[in-house]
Design a protein around this motif. Structure first.
Motif, PDB file in Angstrom:
ATOM      1  N   PRO A   9       1.015 -80.835 -26.968  1.00 23.60           N
ATOM      2  CA  PRO A   9       0.705 -79.448 -27.281  1.00 23.60           C
ATOM      3  C   PRO A   9       0.078 -79.346 -28.676  1.00 23.60           C
ATOM      4  N   GLY A  10      -0.999 -78.585 -28.779  1.00 27.52           N
ATOM      5  CA  GLY A  10      -1.657 -78.382 -30.066  1.00 27.52           C
ATOM      6  C   GLY A  10      -2.719 -79.412 -30.399  1.00 27.52           C
ATOM      7  N   ALA A  11      -2.929 -80.396 -29.500  1.00 30.51           N
ATOM      8  CA  ALA A  11      -3.898 -81.461 -29.781  1.00 30.51           C
ATOM      9  C   ALA A  11      -5.347 -81.014 -29.610  1.00 30.51           C
ATOM     10  N   PHE A  86      -2.162 -80.807 -15.885  1.00 33.18           N
ATOM     11  CA  PHE A  86      -1.777 -81.455 -14.632  1.00 33.18           C
ATOM     12  C   PHE A  86      -2.555 -82.743 -14.523  1.00 33.18           C
ATOM     13  N   PRO A  87      -1.957 -83.828 -14.179  1.00 32.19           N
ATOM     14  CA  PRO A  87      -0.526 -84.008 -13.914  1.00 32.19           C
ATOM     15  C   PRO A  87       0.280 -84.080 -15.205  1.00 32.19           C
ATOM     16  N   ARG A  88       1.566 -83.777 -15.094  1.00 29.90           N
ATOM     17  CA  ARG A  88       2.471 -83.849 -16.249  1.00 29.90           C
ATOM     18  C   ARG A  88       3.451 -85.015 -16.123  1.00 29.90           C
ATOM     19  N   ARG A 144       8.346 -78.448 -31.594  1.00 31.93           N
ATOM     20  CA  ARG A 144       8.992 -79.764 -31.603  1.00 31.93           C
ATOM     21  C   ARG A 144       9.704 -80.035 -30.272  1.00 31.93           C
ATOM     22  N   LYS A 145      10.284 -79.014 -29.679  1.00 32.31           N
ATOM     23  CA  LYS A 145      10.911 -79.177 -28.366  1.00 32.31           C
ATOM     24  C   LYS A 145       9.850 -79.525 -27.323  1.00 32.31           C
ATOM     25  N   ARG A 146       8.728 -78.806 -27.328  1.00 36.86           N
ATOM     26  CA  ARG A 146       7.641 -79.086 -26.382  1.00 36.86           C
ATOM     27  C   ARG A 146       7.070 -80.483 -26.592  1.00 36.86           C
ATOM     28  N   LEU A 147       6.973 -80.919 -27.845  1.00 34.94           N
ATOM     29  CA  LEU A 147       6.484 -82.266 -28.138  1.00 34.94           C
ATOM     30  C   LEU A 147       7.455 -83.322 -27.601  1.00 34.94           C
ATOM     31  N   GLY A 148       8.749 -83.040 -27.682  1.00 28.84           N
ATOM     32  CA  GLY A 148       9.746 -83.951 -27.125  1.00 28.84           C
ATOM     33  C   GLY A 148       9.631 -84.062 -25.617  1.00 28.84           C
ATOM     34  N   VAL A 149       9.431 -82.927 -24.955  1.00 28.93           N
ATOM     35  CA  VAL A 149       9.246 -82.926 -23.500  1.00 28.93           C
ATOM     36  C   VAL A 149       7.981 -83.700 -23.140  1.00 28.93           C
ATOM     37  N   TYR A 150       6.910 -83.488 -23.902  1.00 30.11           N
ATOM     38  CA  TYR A 150       5.661 -84.220 -23.656  1.00 30.11           C
ATOM     39  C   TYR A 150       5.905 -85.726 -23.780  1.00 30.11           C
ATOM     40  N   SER A 151       6.572 -86.122 -24.851  1.00 29.54           N
ATOM     41  CA  SER A 151       6.823 -87.542 -25.099  1.00 29.54           C
ATOM     42  C   SER A 151       7.628 -88.162 -23.963  1.00 29.54           C
ATOM     43  N   GLU A 152       8.596 -87.433 -23.468  1.00 23.26           N
ATOM     44  CA  GLU A 152       9.472 -87.946 -22.414  1.00 23.26           C
ATOM     45  C   GLU A 152       8.791 -87.951 -21.044  1.00 23.26           C
TER      46      GLU A 152
END
Length: 189
Positions: A9-11, A86-88, A144-152
């Motif tokens: 997110p934000g990239a 998509f895809p996530r 930061r929460k969204r970045l964690g979800v992205y990373s996972e």
């Protein structure tokens, strides 16, 4: 040209998608936009999505895949598309592979817009400050929460598409025009 844009997110995926849409004359397919459009058009899947969201539930992969498949059949997607959001997950990527194979098409490339977490947080906070109209996700804790979800969940797609030799990585922290030039170069355009 059939592309996927990956990045946290934000990239700058949305910004780059708009530039690429204009450059190549292909639509950006954002999952959220597609879901809202299907609901507005009252397609059978759209009505199902509306009922799910009205209950406060999450839309399943099967339904998201169906909505994406419907959208890919639209006339404006015949020359290509840009998938954004998509895809996530690996499961969604595998479903997309089957979907595209059934349609007799394949991806041309997956563009990873790489960005550093702390820089993304600064970027989003600055965006909120400068625009004066902060989005709901324009605060550090939510981001930061969204970045964690992205990373996972989503970051594993980088290896998935690298294994398929579709991945092209660009530096998302460069100025917008340089990111665009790097994407076009990675696409050989």
């Amino acid at each position: 040209m059939r592309l996927i844009l990956l990045g946290p997110p934000g990239a700058g995926k949305g910004t780059q998608a708009k530039v690429l849409m204009d450059a190549y004359g292909i639509p950006q397919l954002s999952t959220g936009d597609i879901l809202r459009s299907a609901i507005a058009a009252q397609t059978p899947l759209g009505l199902e999505v509306k009922a799910i969201l009205d209950r406060g539930d999450l839309v399943s992969d099967d339904i998201v895949n169906g909505i994406i498949s419907e959208r890919l059949d639209a006339e404006d997607c015949k020359p290509g598309f840009i998938l954004d959001g998509f895809p996530r997950t690996i499961a969604q990527a595998e479903s997309l592979d089957r979907m595209l194979a059934d349609k007799g098409v394949s991806l041309d490339a997956v563009i990873e817009i790489k960005a550093e977490t702390d820089e993304l947080v600064k970027r989003v906070i600055n965006r909120a400050r400068e625009s004066g109209t902060a989005r709901g996700d324009d605060n550090e804790d939510v981001l930061r929460k969204r970045l964690g979800v992205y990373s996972e969940q989503t970051a594993p797609l980088v290896a998935y598409y690298a294994d398929k030799q579709l991945l092209r990585t660009v530096d998302g922290m460069a100025p917008v025009e340089q990111v665009t030039a790097a994407i076009k170069s990675a696409l050989g355009k």
